[in-house]
Write a protein that holds these residues in place. Structure first.
Motif, mmCIF file in Angstrom:
data_model
loop_
_atom_site.group_PDB
_atom_site.id
_atom_site.type_symbol
_atom_site.label_atom_id
_atom_site.label_comp_id
_atom_site.label_asym_id
_atom_site.label_seq_id
_atom_site.Cartn_x
_atom_site.Cartn_y
_atom_site.Cartn_z
ATOM 1 N N LYS A 1 9.501 9.103 6.500
ATOM 2 C CA LYS A 1 10.608 8.192 6.238
ATOM 3 C C LYS A 1 10.935 8.206 4.756
ATOM 4 N N ARG A 2 12.223 8.115 4.444
ATOM 5 C CA ARG A 2 12.639 8.139 3.045
ATOM 6 C C ARG A 2 12.068 6.952 2.286
ATOM 7 N N LYS A 3 12.085 5.784 2.888
ATOM 8 C CA LYS A 3 11.509 4.562 2.326
ATOM 9 C C LYS A 3 10.597 3.955 3.380
ATOM 10 N N ILE A 4 9.676 3.136 2.953
ATOM 11 C CA ILE A 4 8.778 2.468 3.896
ATOM 12 C C ILE A 4 9.611 1.540 4.772
ATOM 13 N N GLY A 5 9.491 1.695 6.081
ATOM 14 C CA GLY A 5 10.211 0.849 7.021
ATOM 15 C C GLY A 5 11.619 1.320 7.348
ATOM 16 N N ILE B 1 4.638 8.334 4.904
ATOM 17 C CA ILE B 1 4.048 8.321 6.241
ATOM 18 C C ILE B 1 3.013 7.208 6.286
ATOM 19 N N ASP B 2 2.775 6.697 7.478
ATOM 20 C CA ASP B 2 1.790 5.649 7.666
ATOM 21 C C ASP B 2 0.399 6.279 7.601
ATOM 22 N N ALA B 3 -0.426 5.816 6.684
ATOM 23 C CA ALA B 3 -1.752 6.407 6.479
ATOM 24 C C ALA B 3 -2.650 6.226 7.695
ATOM 25 N N TYR B 4 -2.448 5.172 8.455
ATOM 26 C CA TYR B 4 -3.336 4.895 9.592
ATOM 27 C C TYR B 4 -3.107 5.843 10.763
ATOM 28 N N ASN B 5 -2.002 6.571 10.769
ATOM 29 C CA ASN B 5 -1.775 7.531 11.844
ATOM 30 C C ASN B 5 -2.515 8.841 11.614
#
Length: 176
Positions: free
Chosen positions: A70-74, A108-112
């Protein structure tokens, strides 16, 4: 005789403790030196990753999850990173990694990622964002009154289930 034995015991008692204290004090000084060295190494890791990045092979934590860039978080997804792809991690922002993939830069979401906490990236200094509510003046934030009769719009967010899995909660409207 008793006085001599008592005197020898007292002498040996007090002569042992300064030696023990010296050992503890020297170990404490060594710990302080090592902590300073660790702090220096952490800052070197941060500088190195920000300059050159850190390359990893993407391995999904969950079989059916997707790694969304994603370009920005969320924000909306600009690319889906397939399992086994090589990405370059540039920085860490709270629970997200800033990465570069196929010429695109985003988050990217680190938890994935599988074993995200085993990476040396947990040593990076985290760049925190100020929430937009804090950017407003403090006076205007305190003057707002809440109207509990109206429905509340809830933004989408991640939450952790009892089993430890992180799931995305879609944006929704809630009645109070």
């Amino acid at each position: 005789m008793k006085n001599r034995i008592l005197g020898i015991m007292i002498f040996s008692f007090f002569s042992v403790f300064p030696q023990q204290n010296q050992k503890v004090d020297s170990l404490h000084k060594e710990v302080i030196k090592l902590e300073k060295k660790i702090k220096e190494l952490k800052s070197k890791i941060t500088e190195e990753v920000q300059e050159n990045g850190y390359f990893i092979e993407v391995r999904k934590k969950y079989q059916y999850s997707t790694i969304n860039l994603k370009r920005k978080i969320g924000s909306k997804t600009i690319a889906i990173i397939p399992n086994g792809s090589i990405i370059r991690i540039i920085n860490k922002k709270q629970y997200h990694f800033k990465v570069e993939y196929n010429g695109l830069t985003g988050f990217i979401d680190a938890y994935n990622l599988e074993n995200h906490d085993a990476l040396p990236l947990h040593l990076l200094h985290i760049a925190f964002q100020k929430p937009s509510a804090l950017k407003q003046s403090k006076k205007s934030a305190y003057r707002k009154t809440l109207d509990y009769s109206k429905p509340v719009n809830v933004r989408g967010h991640y939450r952790t289930t009892k089993s430890g899995k992180r799931v995305w909660v879609r944006p929704h409207t809630r009645k109070n």
